[in-house]
Scaffold this motif. Structure first.
Motif: not given
Length: 526
Positions: A192, A194, A206-208, A210, A216, A355, A357
């Motif tokens: 991942k 950010f 989301s700031n994430t 993967e 991506w 997000e 997570k």
């Protein structure tokens, strides 16, 4: 029992109805007459009784509906109408309800995972059920490790199990945003990265991000946020440092520090977010920690026991032993044995701001529908013991209305629904001593409610008010008078007093809760 063919004077009998509901009156024989006497004529009225089904909530509290009467209903959590909506409308007809109010249990079929397994295994899954996915040895899971059953199916979509997975190239750049950390030439499946947005820009999504089998996923975007913050506020036992600006843009930060022996806890530096400051707090260095309810400490400790700062303790989750530390009144990491929830649902016709997570029990997420869609249900849902609460729906807003708007100093008389069909009505009432301006009934028309009424405040005339101005009511009504807006009251001077030359009129009108009192002054002694 066979009915009697003759009756004596004074006998009574009762009429009954053969339809779903009835009104009946007792008839009594009258003296010296060969006819029946009654206070009103008996009548039977066709009506539809409300189904005795706990999964259905009606918009009315009446036990029956009269012929041609329309009734709105909603399904309770975990159920939906036969049209796969939250509720619907039914009409009372000569043949009963049309259509019949009915709510069915929300169910999901068993998901299929080739070269993998699903736990727990069932023939049918109900709303809020969660399944976990695992792949056979030699296969890699591509996708989420769990999913939850919702009214629209499984979310997130079940994964696949692959023998070979691809790596990702460097993640793409985004407008008005940057990647956090160092770049690599290649990223493995599951890694991942950010992102963060520039000052004045807010992240959508989301700031994430993967790497999933060479691609991506869930790339965010940055949109301009116009709301600004004023100077950062002081906090108890602390203050901001190097404050030089009068206004701060979204994303700008200011550092805080504490006084004396106090220690800063929370977000530092503080950040301006959508026009509001997110500030830390200052606590005493000796702040202690209390054992949380959801963790079993080893050795056993009662809930009331306090632990000193920097104390390290062990706690058990299942068969595993974990360790945590008390740091200025907070446990780090937080002792929690409850399961994480799956990724939040990808709600159809909703904006994606989820997000990527792990969500712990107690965390909440909110939903925003796309343009031309109406949110039906709660705006926020909670992660509870490994599953999400039932989410709302984003329905086509055309012709439908959301909850009726509230009015100040008034209430809605009907049971509130989350969605109303075109033509539905809602009734309002004002609080006691408030006067309604406008119609008490509003209508849903093509997705918009007609103009709602207003409740204007009453004026209260008290003994203290009158004593202060040396006046009294011309017509005695007691020590206190409530006067609706638009109504008038007439005053006179008390004995021994006369009208002040500059006094307002002695006949005054209540306007929006305010009225101008006349003034009397003492009569000069002759």
């Amino acid at each position: 029992m066979k009915p009697s063919r003759s009756f004596q004077v004074g006998n009574t009998t009762t009429y009954g109805c053969q339809v779903a509901s009835q009104r009946h009156k007792d008839l009594q024989g009258r003296d010296n007459m060969s006819s029946w006497w009654m206070d009103t004529n008996p009548e039977c009225i066709m009506a539809c009784p409300k189904p005795a089904d706990k999964s259905i909530v009606f918009s009315t509290t009446k036990p029956v509906a009269l012929l041609e009467e329309k009734v709105l209903f909603e399904c309770t959590e975990g159920y939906e109408s036969i049209n796969h909506t939250r509720g619907g409308q039914a009409v009372c007809t000569l043949n009963g309800w049309s259509p019949k109010p009915q709510c069915l249990l929300i169910e999901c079929e068993t998901p299929f995972l080739e070269n993998g397994s699903i736990y727990p295994r069932k023939d049918q899954y109900a709303n809020r059920d969660v399944v976990k996915f695992s792949c056979m040895r030699g296969y890699t899971r591509v996708g989420p490790d769990s999913a939850q059953c919702y009214h629209f199916g499984w979310s997130p979509q079940p994964p696949s199990c692959k023998e070979k997975v691809s790596h990702c190239q460097q993640p793409p750049s985004i407008s008005h945003g940057n990647l956090i950390g160092d770049l690599h030439e290649e990223y493995r499946h599951g890694e991942k990265v950010f992102y963060e947005c520039d000052i004045r820009f807010e992240m959508a999504g989301s700031n994430t991000v993967e790497c999933v089998d060479g691609e991506w996923v869930s790339l965010p975007s940055c949109t301009e946020e116009e709301k600004i913050c004023g100077p950062p506020p002081n906090i108890t036992n602390g203050h901001p440092v190097n404050v030089g600006n009068v206004k701060y843009w979204h994303g700008e930060t200011v550092k805080y520090e504490c006084e004396g022996a106090f220690v800063i806890v929370g977000t530092n530096p503080a950040k301006c977010l959508r026009g509001q400051w997110e500030v830390p707090s200052c606590i005493g260095d000796s702040a202690k920690c209390r054992r949380p309810k959801n963790a079993k400490f080893v050795p056993y400790a009662p809930l009331a026991k306090m632990f000193d700062n920097n104390r390290i303790v062990n706690y058990i989750c299942g068969s595993s032993l974990h360790r945590t530390k008390c740091i200025h009144g907070n446990w780090s990491p937080e002792p929690e044995c409850k399961e994480h929830c799956p990724l939040p649902p990808q709600l159809p016709n909703a904006l994606n701001n989820i997000e990527m997570k792990n969500y712990k029990s107690g965390e909440k997420i909110s939903f925003t529908c796309k343009e031309h869609f109406l949110l039906q249900g709660p705006q926020k849902i909670l992660c509870e013991d490994g599953s999400w609460q039932t989410p709302p729906r984003c329905i086509d807003a055309e012709g439908r209305c959301g909850r009726p708007p509230p009015i100040e100093n008034g209430d809605v008389l009907d049971n509130l629904m989350t969605e109303y069909v075109s033509g539905a009505t809602v009734h309002y009432k004002c609080l006691r001593f408030y006067r309604m301006e406008g119609s008490p009934v509003i209508h849903c028309h093509d997705g918009t409610w007609t103009e709602r009424p207003t409740c204007t405040e009453a004026c209260t005339v008290t003994e203290e008010d009158m004593r202060h101005n040396n006046i009294k009511l011309k017509w005695a009504v007691g020590s206190k008078l409530y006067l609706e807006s638009g109504r008038t009251a007439e005053f006179i001077c008390k004995r021994g007093y006369q009208a002040d030359p500059s006094s307002p009129p002695f006949r005054t009108t209540c306007i929006d809760g305010k009225m101008e009192y006349p003034i009397c002054i003492q009569t000069p002694q002759a």
